[in-house]
Design an enzyme around this catalytic site. Sequence first.
Site, short mmCIF file in Angstrom:
data_model
loop_
_atom_site.label_atom_id
_atom_site.label_comp_id
_atom_site.label_asym_id
_atom_site.label_seq_id
_atom_site.Cartn_x
_atom_site.Cartn_y
_atom_site.Cartn_z
N HIS A 85 -48.06 39.58 7.70
CA HIS A 85 -46.74 40.22 7.79
C HIS A 85 -45.72 39.38 7.03
O HIS A 85 -45.17 38.41 7.55
CB HIS A 85 -46.35 40.38 9.26
CG HIS A 85 -45.10 41.19 9.47
ND1 HIS A 85 -45.00 42.20 10.40
CD2 HIS A 85 -43.90 41.16 8.84
CE1 HIS A 85 -43.79 42.74 10.35
NE2 HIS A 85 -43.10 42.12 9.41
N HIS A 111 -42.70 39.87 3.89
CA HIS A 111 -41.94 40.76 2.99
C HIS A 111 -41.64 40.06 1.67
O HIS A 111 -41.13 38.93 1.68
CB HIS A 111 -40.62 41.17 3.64
CG HIS A 111 -40.78 41.98 4.88
ND1 HIS A 111 -40.67 43.36 4.90
CD2 HIS A 111 -41.06 41.62 6.16
CE1 HIS A 111 -40.86 43.81 6.13
NE2 HIS A 111 -41.11 42.77 6.92
N ASP A 162 -39.18 40.61 -0.50
CA ASP A 162 -37.77 40.23 -0.68
C ASP A 162 -37.34 39.11 0.28
O ASP A 162 -36.39 38.40 0.02
CB ASP A 162 -36.82 41.44 -0.58
CG ASP A 162 -37.00 42.25 0.68
OD1 ASP A 162 -37.91 41.93 1.48
OD2 ASP A 162 -36.24 43.22 0.89
N GLU A 206 -39.30 45.51 18.04
CA GLU A 206 -38.62 44.30 17.55
C GLU A 206 -37.15 44.41 17.99
O GLU A 206 -36.72 43.71 18.89
CB GLU A 206 -38.72 44.20 16.02
CG GLU A 206 -37.98 43.00 15.43
CD GLU A 206 -37.87 43.07 13.90
OE1 GLU A 206 -38.10 44.14 13.30
OE2 GLU A 206 -37.52 42.03 13.29
N GLY A 218 -37.07 48.42 8.39
CA GLY A 218 -35.66 48.78 8.44
C GLY A 218 -35.10 48.71 9.85
O GLY A 218 -35.76 48.21 10.76
N ASP A 244 -43.03 36.81 8.34
CA ASP A 244 -42.03 37.87 8.15
C ASP A 244 -41.20 37.64 6.86
O ASP A 244 -41.49 38.26 5.85
CB ASP A 244 -41.11 37.98 9.37
CG ASP A 244 -40.52 39.36 9.54
OD1 ASP A 244 -40.97 40.29 8.83
OD2 ASP A 244 -39.61 39.54 10.38
N HIS A 266 -43.38 48.55 12.03
CA HIS A 266 -42.48 47.64 12.73
C HIS A 266 -42.00 48.37 13.99
O HIS A 266 -41.36 49.43 13.88
CB HIS A 266 -41.23 47.36 11.89
CG HIS A 266 -41.38 46.32 10.85
ND1 HIS A 266 -42.08 46.53 9.69
CD2 HIS A 266 -40.91 45.04 10.79
CE1 HIS A 266 -42.01 45.43 8.95
NE2 HIS A 266 -41.32 44.52 9.59
ZN LIG Z 1 -41.08 42.50 9.02
#
Ligand SMILES: [Zn+2]
Length: 331
Positions: free
Chosen positions: A9, A11, A13, A199, A169, A276, A196
């Site tokens: 997991h 990302h 960016d 969370e 998102g 993450d 996701h």
């Molecule tokens: Zn994430």
Amino acid sequence: MKYKYIDLHLHLDGAITPKIAKKLIKLQNLKYTKNRFKLKKLIVAPKNCKNLNDFLKCFELPCDLLQTKEAIKTAVILLLKNLKKQNVIYSEIRFAPQKHTLKGLSQEQAVLAALEGLKEANKNEEIKSNLILCLMRGKNNEKENFETVELAEKYLVKENGITAIDLAGAEGLYKTEKFEKFFKKANEYNIPFTIHAGEADNYKSVLTAVNFKAVRIGHGIKAAENEETLKILKEKNICLEICPTSNIITNAFNKEKGYPFKLLYSYGIKLTVNTDDPAIENTDIAKEFKYLKKNFNLTKKDILGLLNNAIDFAFTGKEQKEKLKYIFKEF
Ligand SMILES: [Zn+2]
């Protein structure tokens, strides 16, 4: 002893370190500061974000830097290079193609650029990392989300490419249940997916993702609030991709009650440990394990168990999993 790691997991960016950012700025001749210290201030989130905006602001620069084919390709290569240095031998890098269309790229061009970077980085590796395409929570982006599902279907492979989709998102603003149609389509196409959930929103979001037939859940820590949810996750053998530092920074759990790792772990929920957004959260996979080890007395056996979960639930082919199993048996 130095561990080898897996990160499922992660990302793109959120993994643009000041060093990578500097290279992307140079590559594109952009008018941003090239000062590493200033870049760090723009990218790394404050330790305890006052609010979600503080955190989301940190994605602005990385997102701006990832709007051309060359930049996306280069970022994937540099990220995988960093991961290799950190002893991560298998990773799944996720990104939302629709976030890379601000300067005229199509989603497909963004996907192809990331694939080029991946193939280049995987070229001499026995274990091939993979990509996950994220759909985005939001409004007025139904068309874009369907396009992402179609692209996943078009380029889906078992390994060395796009192997799954995800939904990312603002979970608190856009409920999981609103995204059923996309995952119905994904099921029709047999595209594996994680979502996701649990969370920012509560355990019900996790249950919704389970009903959509997600085989993994991103974070999912709010499942700890509800016994029935825990029971279902266990029965259905669904894996939670936990990301401790991220949850601390975004205040995703009740600090007084503490991080629910022990509760989830002792209940027998399958867990994997992940970063993450490592650049934004100033972390890496070793730090994530260190945090768990320190706070929950993890033994070597526990750590190997968590890494083996990551192999079992990885979105990759059988042969690659066997290779990974062999490597993790060895150390
Ligand atoms: Zn994430």
